[in-house]
Scaffold this motif. Structure first.
Motif, mmCIF file in Angstrom:
data_model
loop_
_atom_site.group_PDB
_atom_site.id
_atom_site.type_symbol
_atom_site.label_atom_id
_atom_site.label_comp_id
_atom_site.label_asym_id
_atom_site.label_seq_id
_atom_site.Cartn_x
_atom_site.Cartn_y
_atom_site.Cartn_z
ATOM 1 N N ALA A 128 30.491 72.081 31.047
ATOM 2 C CA ALA A 128 29.789 71.722 32.280
ATOM 3 C C ALA A 128 29.310 70.274 32.226
ATOM 4 O O ALA A 128 29.372 69.547 33.232
ATOM 5 N N ALA A 129 28.851 69.843 31.068
ATOM 6 C CA ALA A 129 28.365 68.471 30.925
ATOM 7 C C ALA A 129 29.499 67.462 31.069
ATOM 8 O O ALA A 129 29.345 66.414 31.712
ATOM 9 N N ILE A 130 30.639 67.772 30.477
ATOM 10 C CA ILE A 130 31.791 66.872 30.574
ATOM 11 C C ILE A 130 32.270 66.768 32.021
ATOM 12 O O ILE A 130 32.548 65.678 32.533
ATOM 13 N N LEU A 131 32.357 67.903 32.702
ATOM 14 C CA LEU A 131 32.774 67.916 34.103
ATOM 15 C C LEU A 131 31.788 67.141 34.968
ATOM 16 O O LEU A 131 32.180 66.355 35.840
ATOM 17 N N ALA A 132 30.493 67.344 34.720
ATOM 18 C CA ALA A 132 29.474 66.630 35.495
ATOM 19 C C ALA A 132 29.563 65.127 35.264
ATOM 20 O O ALA A 132 29.362 64.333 36.191
ATOM 21 N N ALA A 133 29.870 64.725 34.034
ATOM 22 C CA ALA A 133 30.014 63.302 33.738
ATOM 23 C C ALA A 133 31.172 62.697 34.518
ATOM 24 O O ALA A 133 31.092 61.562 35.020
ATOM 25 N N ARG A 134 32.248 63.439 34.650
ATOM 26 C CA ARG A 134 33.396 62.972 35.436
ATOM 27 C C ARG A 134 32.997 62.760 36.895
ATOM 28 O O ARG A 134 33.488 61.857 37.564
ATOM 29 N N LYS B 152 24.796 59.174 28.346
ATOM 30 C CA LYS B 152 24.741 57.745 28.600
ATOM 31 C C LYS B 152 24.158 57.470 29.985
ATOM 32 O O LYS B 152 24.427 58.194 30.946
ATOM 33 N N ASN B 153 23.386 56.418 30.057
ATOM 34 C CA ASN B 153 22.808 56.018 31.338
ATOM 35 C C ASN B 153 22.390 54.568 31.238
ATOM 36 O O ASN B 153 21.792 54.158 30.241
ATOM 37 N N LYS B 154 22.717 53.783 32.253
ATOM 38 C CA LYS B 154 22.351 52.367 32.235
ATOM 39 C C LYS B 154 20.851 52.178 32.418
ATOM 40 O O LYS B 154 20.318 51.114 32.109
ATOM 41 N N ASN B 155 20.201 53.218 32.955
ATOM 42 C CA ASN B 155 18.771 53.111 33.187
ATOM 43 C C ASN B 155 18.010 53.485 31.923
ATOM 44 O O ASN B 155 18.057 54.621 31.446
ATOM 45 N N LYS B 156 17.304 52.538 31.368
ATOM 46 C CA LYS B 156 16.573 52.727 30.118
ATOM 47 C C LYS B 156 15.514 53.826 30.236
ATOM 48 O O LYS B 156 15.265 54.573 29.289
ATOM 49 N N ALA B 157 14.907 53.937 31.415
ATOM 50 C CA ALA B 157 13.841 54.923 31.609
ATOM 51 C C ALA B 157 14.364 56.354 31.454
ATOM 52 O O ALA B 157 13.674 57.223 30.917
ATOM 53 N N TYR C 234 30.738 63.844 20.237
ATOM 54 C CA TYR C 234 30.844 62.431 19.860
ATOM 55 C C TYR C 234 32.080 61.800 20.491
ATOM 56 O O TYR C 234 32.032 60.672 21.012
ATOM 57 N N ASP C 235 33.183 62.532 20.464
ATOM 58 C CA ASP C 235 34.449 61.988 20.962
ATOM 59 C C ASP C 235 34.525 61.894 22.482
ATOM 60 O O ASP C 235 35.343 61.140 23.013
ATOM 61 N N THR C 236 33.699 62.653 23.187
ATOM 62 C CA THR C 236 33.750 62.575 24.649
ATOM 63 C C THR C 236 33.349 61.193 25.157
ATOM 64 O O THR C 236 33.792 60.756 26.211
ATOM 65 N N GLY C 237 32.471 60.524 24.407
ATOM 66 C CA GLY C 237 32.007 59.208 24.833
ATOM 67 C C GLY C 237 30.959 59.246 25.926
ATOM 68 O O GLY C 237 30.582 58.199 26.461
ATOM 69 N N ILE C 238 30.444 60.434 26.250
ATOM 70 C CA ILE C 238 29.474 60.511 27.348
ATOM 71 C C ILE C 238 28.034 60.545 26.841
ATOM 72 O O ILE C 238 27.105 60.626 27.638
ATOM 73 N N PHE C 239 27.861 60.470 25.519
ATOM 74 C CA PHE C 239 26.515 60.546 24.964
ATOM 75 C C PHE C 239 26.114 59.258 24.251
ATOM 76 O O PHE C 239 26.953 58.541 23.715
ATOM 77 N N LEU D 299 39.356 64.363 27.715
ATOM 78 C CA LEU D 299 40.262 63.219 27.788
ATOM 79 C C LEU D 299 40.227 62.522 29.137
ATOM 80 O O LEU D 299 40.635 61.373 29.265
ATOM 81 N N SER D 300 39.725 63.208 30.163
ATOM 82 C CA SER D 300 39.684 62.601 31.490
ATOM 83 C C SER D 300 38.303 62.095 31.875
ATOM 84 O O SER D 300 38.076 61.703 33.009
ATOM 85 N N VAL D 301 37.372 62.101 30.921
ATOM 86 C CA VAL D 301 36.013 61.668 31.217
ATOM 87 C C VAL D 301 35.951 60.155 31.399
ATOM 88 O O VAL D 301 36.473 59.408 30.595
#
Length: 441
Positions: free
Chosen positions: A80-86, A319-324, A105-110, A15-17
């Motif tokens: 770990a992935a959620i924390l790293a995204a934060r 998610k990443n803005k860099n297409k590469a 899916y719900d985290t929104g980080i993928f 929820l804090s991501v």
């Protein structure tokens, strides 16, 4: 689907991501793009295989450099992935259990893999892809996939007067066979299944029944569990029947995969139900102690076999803005799961190779000629009907749901009536689900 625990603190992290910000990709035209891969395999055999694939991928091209890291259990990895995204340091690719799909899916980080260029799913086994399809879109790339099969001590079968290749098809046939063995004086003619909610999900699917409403959460967010359904009661009654006949054996612990395997390989059970991912380890552990057979899992009486639900994990691109970076994570995931690698992975572990072409390769190489037991799991999977039941329950509380089911079964084994235990389980599961959904924005 191995070694999973209830996800309790993941929701708070989720929820804090904030939208994931990744480290910048080098601007130098000739400098390779860095791709980080987090996975859950820490044992020497499976992590070693991954490390070898990473080396081969890096040597095969100069556009990307992949590094891999084991992050512990499935629960540890997603946390770990959620924390790293934060913190703005999310990895490029994350290995997530099938039960964590809605949560991921719900985290929104993928980023759904289907949104990264063209993703051809035609070679993937349909029931596998079906699980990872959310809202009509494939979100992750299948990797290690499994489902349960029935392991049989054929020496006990023959001692009970049955043919060595006999495979019971239904709950009642399993119970009858074990009781017949007891009457024939066969020692330790027990039924072994680790106390795990995952098997409950399998038997719901085999009845073409869902675990959650809204078509298992596939046609709308799940808002209610169906743990008190007629299909659920049939499964709960199976445990009660095993209890009443003193046939069920387990270690007393929840989700004790290794312990339950040891019960069977030690000759303390006639039948054992567990993942196909254990087939190599079980075969090796049995050795020459007794003749081992493998069959499809028995299903509730009166049911028409619908198929099993995929277990295991898949690969999610952050998610990443860099297409590469997005393309690099996807390209490596596709390389990791290509035809040859998935065939090799299957030979090493027993997991499904997820690709039809891998199955054909294994057949062409004669793998199944000397490893016929592993063909059973494939046939079971390929016969699975692609529907909402076999797609599996999609909800953010699948981990919690499994624990609640396990607690209910334990109560049944201790003497509770199946109806009472499952009605209570439904109430608990619905509370968890309502709490989760309330906090999703």
């Amino acid at each position: 689907m191995k070694k999973m625990m209830a996800a309790v603190s993941v929701l708070a992290l989720m929820l804090s991501v904030l939208p994931a910000k990744q480290k910048a990709v080098p601007d130098a035209k000739n400098e390779p793009v860095q791709i980080t891969f987090w996975h859950t395999f820490g044992d020497a055999k499976r992590q070693g295989w991954i490390q070898d694939v990473v080396k081969k991928f890096n040597a095969s091209q100069n556009k990307y450099i992949v590094t891999e890291e084991n992050k512990g259990s499935y629960r540890d990895c997603i946390q770990a992935a959620i924390l790293a995204a934060r913190q703005g340091t999310a990895p490029s690719l994350v290995h997530i259990a099938e039960a964590g799909s809605q949560l991921a899916y719900d985290t929104g980080i993928f980023t759904p893999v289907g949104d990264i260029g063209t993703f051809d799913t035609s070679d993937y086994i349909k029931p596998v892809v079906n699980y990872y399809t959310i809202n009509g879109k494939v979100n992750s790339i299948p990797f290690n996939s499994s489902s349960p099969v029935l392991y049989i001590n054929a020496d006990m079968l023959t001692a009970a007067g049955y043919p060595a290749d006999y495979v019971p098809e239904t709950f009642s046939q399993v119970i009858k066979c074990a009781l017949d063995a007891r009457k024939a004086g066969v020692k330790d003619a027990n039924i072994s299944v680790s106390l795990n909610g995952w098997f409950f999900e399998q038997w719901l699917s085999e009845q073409n029944a869902c675990m959650f409403n809204n078509s298992n959460g596939r046609k709308g967010r799940a808002t209610e569990s169906l743990l008190d359904s007629d299909a659920s009661m049939k499964i709960a009654s199976f445990y009660a029947q095993m209890r009443d006949n003193s046939l069920y054996t387990y270690t007393g612990k929840f989700e004790d995969w290794d312990g339950s395997d040891a019960v069977f390989t030690g000759g303390k059970a006639m039948f054992h139900i567990t993942s196909t991912a254990d087939i190599v380890n079980i075969t090796n552990a049995v050795g020459t102690k007794f003749k081992l057979n493998v069959g499809m899992i028995p299903i509730p009486d009166g049911s028409v076999r619908n198929g099993t639900v995929i277990g295991g994990g898949s690969l999610w691109v952050t998610k990443n803005k860099n297409k590469a970076v997005l393309e690099g994570a996807r390209d490596f995931a596709l390389y990791l799961t290509n035809t040859e690698n998935m065939a090799s992975w299957h030979e090493l572990t027993g997991y499904y190779p997820v690709r039809n072409s891998s199955i054909e390769l294994l057949k062409k190489e004669g793998w199944f000629d000397t490893n016929a037991k592993q063909l059973v799991a494939f046939n079971q999977l390929l016969q699975t009907k692609v529907d909402d039941a076999s797609a599996g329950g999609l909800a953010g509380t699948v981990y919690d749901n499994r624990t609640i089911i396990e607690q209910a079964i334990q109560k049944i084994l201790a003497g509770a009536q199946p109806e009472d235990a499952m009605k209570e389980a439904k109430k608990l599961a619905d509370v968890k689900l309502a709490e989760y959904n309330k906090n999703i924005k």
